[in-house]
Design an enzyme around this catalytic site. Structure first.
Site, short mmCIF file in Angstrom:
data_model
loop_
_atom_site.label_atom_id
_atom_site.label_comp_id
_atom_site.label_asym_id
_atom_site.label_seq_id
_atom_site.Cartn_x
_atom_site.Cartn_y
_atom_site.Cartn_z
N ARG A 180 0.92 -1.31 -0.09
CA ARG A 180 0.55 -0.08 -0.29
C ARG A 180 0.77 1.10 -0.14
NH1 ARG A 180 -2.71 -3.45 3.45
NH2 ARG A 180 -1.85 -2.54 5.75
N LYS A 194 -12.83 14.30 4.71
CA LYS A 194 -13.69 13.61 3.80
C LYS A 194 -15.01 12.56 4.30
CE LYS A 194 -14.40 10.83 1.10
NZ LYS A 194 -14.03 9.12 -0.05
N GLU A 239 -19.54 15.16 0.98
CA GLU A 239 -20.00 14.41 0.20
C GLU A 239 -21.12 13.48 -0.11
OE1 GLU A 239 -16.68 11.34 -0.72
OE2 GLU A 239 -17.77 10.76 -2.56
N LYS A 268 -18.43 17.70 -3.28
CA LYS A 268 -18.16 16.22 -3.52
C LYS A 268 -19.67 15.86 -4.12
CE LYS A 268 -15.45 13.01 -3.67
NZ LYS A 268 -14.04 12.33 -3.10
#
Ligand code: 13P
Length: 340
Positions: free
Chosen positions: A46, A137, A178, A220
């Site tokens: 990752r 977010k 979002e 978003k």
């Protein structure tokens, strides 16, 4: 709260020519992406994968205004010991952080979810700020099917989004708001437009009630598209026109910008739709991208976990970033894809 700083960061995220790289896949989501390219989901893989993205100098400098990170990544260092946050900052991009804890089943609403993660959020935001995050977010998920979404799901998700946004601003972190209306299912574009309008109206009412300062936020949203299984497809122009129409009905002029999610659209569709909206223009916000899959599918495939493929993966990422940078200004054309 420093509203000047919040506003400055919000505008920087949606600056024309640049947009956001959503690299905040949780460990279980990146598992699906790595499975598709036959890569083992280890911490080191990752790190190696994300490092190659953040070291794609030109793309980061020219086309990526901010990067959304996952908790593991914001604490990780590159192979040479430099923190991944510093790589992003050195490229002139802004580090951000996903702070929600995922969409969980909503009691008494079969098939629907509410996004969790508010408990302890203030303390986590303070820590993330110290680690370098300047935006965050939170993704709310609204599904369309027979009888859903319910008002219960729309209301609780909008309420949680506003709770999150207010906490972010208190900590001088710009909230990316979002609310994603999913494109799964067989509903037509009209149904997507109706649900998106309902959700956005509810979200902006909640943001107002919870005293969020819109100048220090970025929206978003999903684009207005038919469900993937809908037999009637929509043209690029129709998606652009319907999306702009819904946003004009719902999003206050005070919001600096809109950064779309790609939501399962193909790379080129996501670029073409953004470009078509910006070619129409005339709306009060900057419109750009905050793509996960539509920016990363190509580099993931090119990389496939092999260090000798890093240059090819960086080339693929730089290309998608540039195409979307052009689309954020309405300057993209399909020919530029072919030329590359
Ligand atoms: P996609 O562009 O793959 O939808 O991901 C964006 C994102 O951050 C979803 O929360």
């Amino acid at each position: 709260m420093n509203i000047d700083q919040l506003t400055e960061v919000a505008y920087a995220l949606v600056e024309p020519g640049r947009g956001i790289l959503a690299a905040d896949e949780s460990t279980s989501t990146i598992q699906k992406r790595f499975d598709a390219i036959g890569v083992e989901n280890t911490q080191d893989n990752r790190r190696a994968y994300r490092e190659l993205l953040f070291r794609t100098e030109t793309a980061m400098r020219e086309n990526i205004s901010g990067v959304i990170l996952f908790d593991e990544t914001i604490r990780q260092s590159a192979a040479d010991g430099t923190s991944l946050v510093k790589l992003i900052q050195d490229a002139g991009s802004i580090p951000g952080i996903k702070v929600d804890a995922g969409a969980k089943p909503l009691p008494f609403c079969p098939g629907e979810t509410v996004t969790e993660g508010l408990d302890g959020l203030r303390e986590r935001l303070q820590e993330y700020y110290a680690l370098g995050a300047r935006f965050a977010k939170w993704r709310a998920v609204i599904d369309i099917a027979d009888g859903i979404p319910t008002w219960t799901a729309v209301k609780v998700n909008a309420h949680a989004l506003a709770r999150y946004a207010a906490l972010c601003q208190e900590c001088d972190i710009v909230p990316i708001v979002e609310p994603e209306v999913l494109m799964d299912g067989d509903h037509d574009i009209q149904r997507c437009a109706d649900v998106t309008e309902w959700v956005l109206k509810t979200v902006y009412a909640e943001l107002y009630e919870q005293r969020v300062i819109l100048e220090g936020t970025v929206l978003k949203p999903n684009m207005v598209v038919p469900g993937k299984k809908c037999p009637t497809k929509a043209s690029v122009e129709e998606v652009a026109e319907r999306t702009i129409q819904v946003l004009e009905r719902c999003v206050p002029v005070a919001v600096p910008g809109i950064a779309y999610l790609s939501g399962g659209q193909s790379d080129e569709e996501a670029t073409a739709h953004l470009d078509a909206m910006n070619k129409i223009g005339g709306f009060p916000w900057h419109m750009t991208f905050s793509y996960g899959r539509a920016l990363q599918a190509a580099p993931q495939k090119a990389w496939s976990g092999k260090s000798e493929n890093v240059p090819a993966a960086q080339k693929a990422f730089a290309h998608r970033a540039r195409m979307n940078g052009l689309a954020s200004q309405g300057d993209w054309s399909a020919d530029q894809e072919k030329a590359a």
